[in-house]
Design an enzyme around this catalytic site. Sequence first.
Site, PDB file in Angstrom:
ATOM      1  N   HIS A  79       0.855  -1.186   0.000  1.00 53.23           N
ATOM      2  CA  HIS A  79       0.000   0.000   0.000  1.00 53.23           C
ATOM      3  C   HIS A  79       0.890   1.235   0.000  1.00 53.23           C
ATOM      4  O   HIS A  79       1.714   1.423   0.901  1.00 53.23           O
ATOM      5  CB  HIS A  79      -0.940  -0.008   1.204  1.00 53.23           C
ATOM      6  N   ALA A  80       0.696   2.060  -1.017  1.00 51.06           N
ATOM      7  CA  ALA A  80       1.647   3.138  -1.290  1.00 51.06           C
ATOM      8  C   ALA A  80       1.835   4.108  -0.128  1.00 51.06           C
ATOM      9  O   ALA A  80       2.951   4.510   0.187  1.00 51.06           O
ATOM     10  CB  ALA A  80       1.185   3.880  -2.542  1.00 51.06           C
TER      11      ALA A  80
ATOM     12  N   HIS B   8       2.197  -3.782   6.732  1.00 51.29           N
ATOM     13  CA  HIS B   8       1.271  -2.659   6.491  1.00 51.29           C
ATOM     14  C   HIS B   8       1.326  -1.664   7.645  1.00 51.29           C
ATOM     15  O   HIS B   8       1.976  -1.875   8.648  1.00 51.29           O
ATOM     16  CB  HIS B   8      -0.175  -3.169   6.419  1.00 51.29           C
TER      17      HIS B   8
ATOM     18  N   GLU C  80       0.211  -4.907  10.972  1.00 51.30           N
ATOM     19  CA  GLU C  80      -0.113  -3.480  10.858  1.00 51.30           C
ATOM     20  C   GLU C  80       0.757  -2.753  11.881  1.00 51.30           C
ATOM     21  O   GLU C  80       0.635  -2.971  13.086  1.00 51.30           O
ATOM     22  CB  GLU C  80      -1.596  -3.223  11.176  1.00 51.30           C
TER      23      GLU C  80
HETATM   24  O1  0X9 Z   1      -7.378  -3.797   4.318  1.00 47.51           O
HETATM   25  C1  0X9 Z   1      -6.204  -4.145   4.163  1.00 47.51           C
HETATM   26  O2  0X9 Z   1      -5.709  -4.427   3.078  1.00 47.51           O
HETATM   27  C2  0X9 Z   1      -5.292  -4.223   5.395  1.00 47.51           C
HETATM   28  N1  0X9 Z   1      -5.414  -3.037   6.189  1.00 47.51           N
HETATM   29  S1  0X9 Z   1      -4.819  -1.608   5.618  1.00 47.51           S
HETATM   30  O3  0X9 Z   1      -5.300  -0.557   6.477  1.00 47.51           O
HETATM   31  N2  0X9 Z   1      -3.240  -1.619   5.733  1.00 47.51           N
HETATM   32  O4  0X9 Z   1      -5.201  -1.477   4.261  1.00 47.51           O
HETATM   33  C3  0X9 Z   1      -5.715  -5.387   6.265  1.00 47.51           C
HETATM   34  C4  0X9 Z   1      -5.789  -6.709   5.591  1.00 47.51           C
HETATM   35  C5  0X9 Z   1      -6.044  -7.750   6.608  1.00 47.51           C
HETATM   36  N3  0X9 Z   1      -6.701  -8.866   6.130  1.00 47.51           N
HETATM   37  C6  0X9 Z   1      -6.033  -9.950   5.664  1.00 47.51           C
HETATM   38  N4  0X9 Z   1      -4.774  -9.960   5.589  1.00 47.51           N
HETATM   39  N5  0X9 Z   1      -6.757 -10.972   5.310  1.00 47.51           N
HETATM   40 ZN    ZN Z   2      -2.160  -1.643   4.046  1.00 50.44          ZN
END
Ligand code: 0X9
Ligand code: ZN
Length: 426
Positions: A170-171, A297, A378
């Site tokens: 994610h950029a 992330h 995260e």
């Molecule tokens: O929604 C997402 O892609 C991730 N959160 S973010 O705020 N960094 O965009 C969480 C993804 C979590 N779910 C899985 N890994 N299955």
């Molecule tokens: Zn993300």
Amino acid sequence: MLKVFLISALLLLTSQAAKYQRTVKYDNEILIRCPTGVEGMKEFLQRDDVDVWRVTPDGLADIRINKNLIQGTDIILKQCTTIADVEELVQQFENMTASVRLHGQAQQEWHEEYHRYDEIYDWYKELAEQCGERCQFNSSIGGSLEGRVMPAFHVGSPAVGKIYFQCQIHAREWISGATCMYIADSLTNNPEGLDMISKVLDDVEFIFVPLVNPDGYEYTWTGDRLWRKNRRENSGSACIGVDLNRNYNDHWNEGGSSSNPCSETYHGVSAASEPETQNTQSYFKTNGPIIGAIDWHSYSQLILRPYGWTNQDSPDETQLKEIGDEMSEKIKAVFGETYTSQKSIGLYPTSGTASDWFYGEDATSTNGAYRAAGYTVELRDTGSYGFLLPPEQIIPTGMENLAAVLEFAQRLIDDPIPNPNNSHKK
Ligand code: 0X9
Ligand code: ZN
């Protein structure tokens, strides 16, 4: 003398300011915080014209939204509070990063700043060169849509297996790339002389794919600081970008992703339609067996284990929970920060994500004797700065997550997950 100093400081400031050229302004945009439990909020969060920044385990959502949209949806939004003006937040971040650069450009440590794509590429190359035989720099695992190469860096020896990390999918989540560099640097140079590092490197080869979304990342420096997706021009739509973390070949398009190209969670035209997804999937598959993998992330401070697409426990739930819980403990022991360990779907449903793919059928089918323990981490923070995390938090974030990584590796060295398709072979 003072005059010379002032002039050179001014020149430096101008050149650094030129390095960062945002074109997108967020004048009518605000950040609101809403309880997720109220009626209509679930549907509201799935709308394609809102940008959900995070959802907390205890039921709050932070949402970036245009002020003008709020009028029309008054009833749902009555219970939300405005927490920030987005343009102000971004400007604050820009002032902070500019002053860090001005402060000590020459000898400032690498990990006290954020860096551009080119700088990161060169940095990994140099890290591998200085490291010698224990490391390997792969200049390209494939190209992005706009033709930027995606490098990989390896350190360690795969006596038991390999551990795969990917960063910056994610950029706008700049702390992801920065933390990966901190961890790669610590594993390679072991500046504290930690026994645990040398021990782990005897059994495991770490693979880093540091720039999974190079086009999106560059665009956060040159256009829109809050860009998330890649830079795909979607046919039939004026909206740009596919969310790479909904594009993996694992239960693709089975909920928690959008078919609207204007959505922040647009899953693309088909599973692994994007070159960035294809490159990472095939690199993972040709570098097995991989015993563990993390997709890095921000933000929210969470350690997420499978699955995102179903409420069912994975067959390895007990072990995966134990690993996640223990990583969280190790993080807490460093500076007292809480990273909540939970199943991905506990946050919200998702499908086609990288970390479910790491653990899922496609990746496992070519992974030899093992199945990769797949996680999404995260990173910091829990909402004070969000994506605009001050650079002074890079090193502390790196330190606490290095502790988690060493625990992750040791647990998987001691007890790798057998591949259910393939458990008799190594
Ligand atoms: O929604 C997402 O892609 C991730 N959160 S973010 O705020 N960094 O965009 C969480 C993804 C979590 N779910 C899985 N890994 N299955
Ligand atoms: Zn993300």
